[in-house]
Design a protein around this motif. Structure first.
Motif, mmCIF file in Angstrom:
data_model
loop_
_atom_site.group_PDB
_atom_site.id
_atom_site.type_symbol
_atom_site.label_atom_id
_atom_site.label_comp_id
_atom_site.label_asym_id
_atom_site.label_seq_id
_atom_site.Cartn_x
_atom_site.Cartn_y
_atom_site.Cartn_z
ATOM 1 N N THR A 75 -4.398 3.249 8.498
ATOM 2 C CA THR A 75 -3.847 2.500 9.623
ATOM 3 C C THR A 75 -4.976 1.899 10.448
ATOM 4 O O THR A 75 -6.098 2.417 10.464
ATOM 5 C CB THR A 75 -2.976 3.400 10.521
ATOM 6 O OG1 THR A 75 -2.476 2.631 11.620
ATOM 7 C CG2 THR A 75 -3.763 4.586 11.054
ATOM 8 N N LEU A 124 6.159 1.478 12.107
ATOM 9 C CA LEU A 124 6.719 0.267 11.523
ATOM 10 C C LEU A 124 7.629 0.601 10.354
ATOM 11 O O LEU A 124 7.271 1.378 9.469
ATOM 12 C CB LEU A 124 5.598 -0.663 11.037
ATOM 13 C CG LEU A 124 4.564 -1.071 12.085
ATOM 14 C CD1 LEU A 124 3.576 -2.049 11.480
ATOM 15 C CD2 LEU A 124 5.220 -1.657 13.315
ATOM 16 N N GLU A 163 0.855 -4.017 9.211
ATOM 17 C CA GLU A 163 0.405 -3.744 10.577
ATOM 18 C C GLU A 163 -0.147 -4.992 11.258
ATOM 19 O O GLU A 163 -0.122 -5.085 12.490
ATOM 20 C CB GLU A 163 -0.660 -2.640 10.573
ATOM 21 C CG GLU A 163 -0.103 -1.256 10.318
ATOM 22 C CD GLU A 163 -1.114 -0.161 10.575
ATOM 23 O OE1 GLU A 163 -0.703 1.001 10.731
ATOM 24 O OE2 GLU A 163 -2.335 -0.454 10.626
ATOM 25 N N SER A 169 6.613 -7.820 12.501
ATOM 26 C CA SER A 169 6.670 -6.358 12.427
ATOM 27 C C SER A 169 6.219 -5.682 13.722
ATOM 28 O O SER A 169 6.636 -4.566 14.016
ATOM 29 C CB SER A 169 5.817 -5.852 11.262
ATOM 30 O OG SER A 169 4.464 -6.232 11.413
ATOM 31 N N MET A 170 5.390 -6.356 14.512
ATOM 32 C CA MET A 170 4.890 -5.780 15.769
ATOM 33 C C MET A 170 5.633 -6.308 16.998
ATOM 34 O O MET A 170 5.221 -6.063 18.134
ATOM 35 C CB MET A 170 3.397 -6.074 15.904
ATOM 36 C CG MET A 170 2.532 -5.423 14.842
ATOM 37 S SD MET A 170 2.423 -3.629 14.997
ATOM 38 C CE MET A 170 1.333 -3.505 16.418
ATOM 39 N N GLY A 199 2.358 1.481 15.918
ATOM 40 C CA GLY A 199 2.261 1.528 14.467
ATOM 41 C C GLY A 199 3.441 2.177 13.774
ATOM 42 O O GLY A 199 3.411 2.377 12.558
ATOM 43 N N TYR A 231 -4.416 1.736 13.620
ATOM 44 C CA TYR A 231 -4.031 2.200 14.958
ATOM 45 C C TYR A 231 -4.282 3.689 15.162
ATOM 46 O O TYR A 231 -3.472 4.396 15.767
ATOM 47 C CB TYR A 231 -2.563 1.852 15.210
ATOM 48 C CG TYR A 231 -2.261 0.386 15.004
ATOM 49 C CD1 TYR A 231 -3.097 -0.601 15.528
ATOM 50 C CD2 TYR A 231 -1.160 -0.028 14.254
ATOM 51 C CE1 TYR A 231 -2.839 -1.943 15.324
ATOM 52 C CE2 TYR A 231 -0.889 -1.372 14.055
ATOM 53 C CZ TYR A 231 -1.732 -2.325 14.585
ATOM 54 O OH TYR A 231 -1.473 -3.659 14.387
#
Length: 315
Positions: A136, A146, A219, A290-291, A144, A138
């Protein structure tokens, strides 16, 4: 190197043209493609990231279409095995260069008896059995979480299927539009018991490269879809004698290497055709947003560098 190519964002504006937004991420054999497969290489560079230098990124052009290319395992040979690829540096570099879509290729072994060496598979699901890879961007941050569905970008997968069918119209390798890819740590190959376990878990293929690469792309809101060319039978799927000095010591039957090589060499053409088909299309897939939940809450800003650095709304 030309001054205008020294900064990553300018690498893509060679001659002032619009930046290409597609990265072809090469897997096993990417360092040994037939001459001209990727067209003309206009420039090359490694990108400095918070995770170290990326692999070299090449700006290529073929029949007027520009795209980026990166060889995951090395430039002149299989220089780095899957556990030691710097996935975070490569994906971060792609994002910093303006990439919005990645087509990745991989060369797994066959677990399912429905596939055989030389077949092409467009996987649609993943099993992650890696252990020691940073997975990741993050770490130590409150972001994160997700959703991993669909696991791969359906828009890209559909474009790849159309391109593959066109390439193989009238015959050629088998094409499979679905399959579960189990990713193991490596670099050792799997034991027969591990393959039996993976088969019971639902795996059709076993390889070592799609994790965490696919998750890292998600991500950073990059569309990602793989193309797999089946290189061998996984351990125990067929009774294969040990052959000293042969590829995988005999897990690929004699006489099938040519089919595998041919399948590998078709992947760039399929990937480039798919990239052309979606170039310029607005992304309306989950990958692209996605974020968004974190943006809506004001946790992150528009600059992905702020997300990774933990600077809140970024710049």
């Amino acid at each position: 190197m030309d001054r205008q190519l020294r900064r990553p964002d300018r690498l893509l504006r060679y001659g002032g043209d619009e930046a290409p937004r597609v990265l072809l991420l090469g897997g096993s054999g990417a360092y040994a493609l037939p001459a001209g497969t990727l067209g003309e290489k206009l420039s090359s560079r490694r990108v400095r990231t918070p995770y170290g230098l990326s692999n070299p990124v090449h700006l290529c052009e073929i029949a007027g279409f520009r795209f980026l290319f990166l060889s995951r395992h090395g430039e002149k040979g299989y220089e780095k095995t899957a556990p030691y690829v710097n996935y975070r540096a490569n994906i971060y570099a792609a994002k910093s260069l303006g990439v919005t879509r990645i087509v990745a290729w991989t060369g797994p072994g066959a677990i399912s008896r429905k596939v055989r060496p030389g077949d092409l598979v467009l996987p649609d699901d993943l099993l992650d059995f890696t252990r020691n890879r940073p997975s990741t961007f993050y770490e130590g941050k409150g972001i994160g979480f997700l959703r991993q569905y669909p696991v791969f970008c359906e828009t890209l997968r559909s474009a790849l299927l159309r391109a593959a069918k066109q390439r193989y119209e009238g015959g050629g390798a088998g094409i499979h539009f679905a399959g579960t890819y189990a990713c193991t740590e490596g670099p050792r190959l799997e034991t027969p018991a591990e393959i039996r376990f993976l088969a019971r878990a639902g795996a059709d293929l076993v390889g070592m490269t799609l994790c965490p690469e696919a998750f890292l792309a998600r991500e950073l809101e990059i569309c990602y879809a793989p193309v797999a060319y089946v290189t061998n039978y996984a351990e125990g799927v067929r009774k294969m004698p040990y052959r000293t000095g042969a590829l995988f010591e005999g897990m690929l039957p004699p006489g099938e290497a040519a089919a595998v090589e041919a399948a590998k060499n078709t992947i760039p053409g399929i990937a480039i055709a798919a990239a052309r088909a979606v170039a310029g299309q607005e992304r309306d897939c989950p990958c692209a947003v996605s974020m968004e939940r974190y943006r809506m809450r004001g946790v992150i800003g528009p600059d992905f560098r702020g997300w990774v650095a933990g600077k809140g709304r970024g710049r």
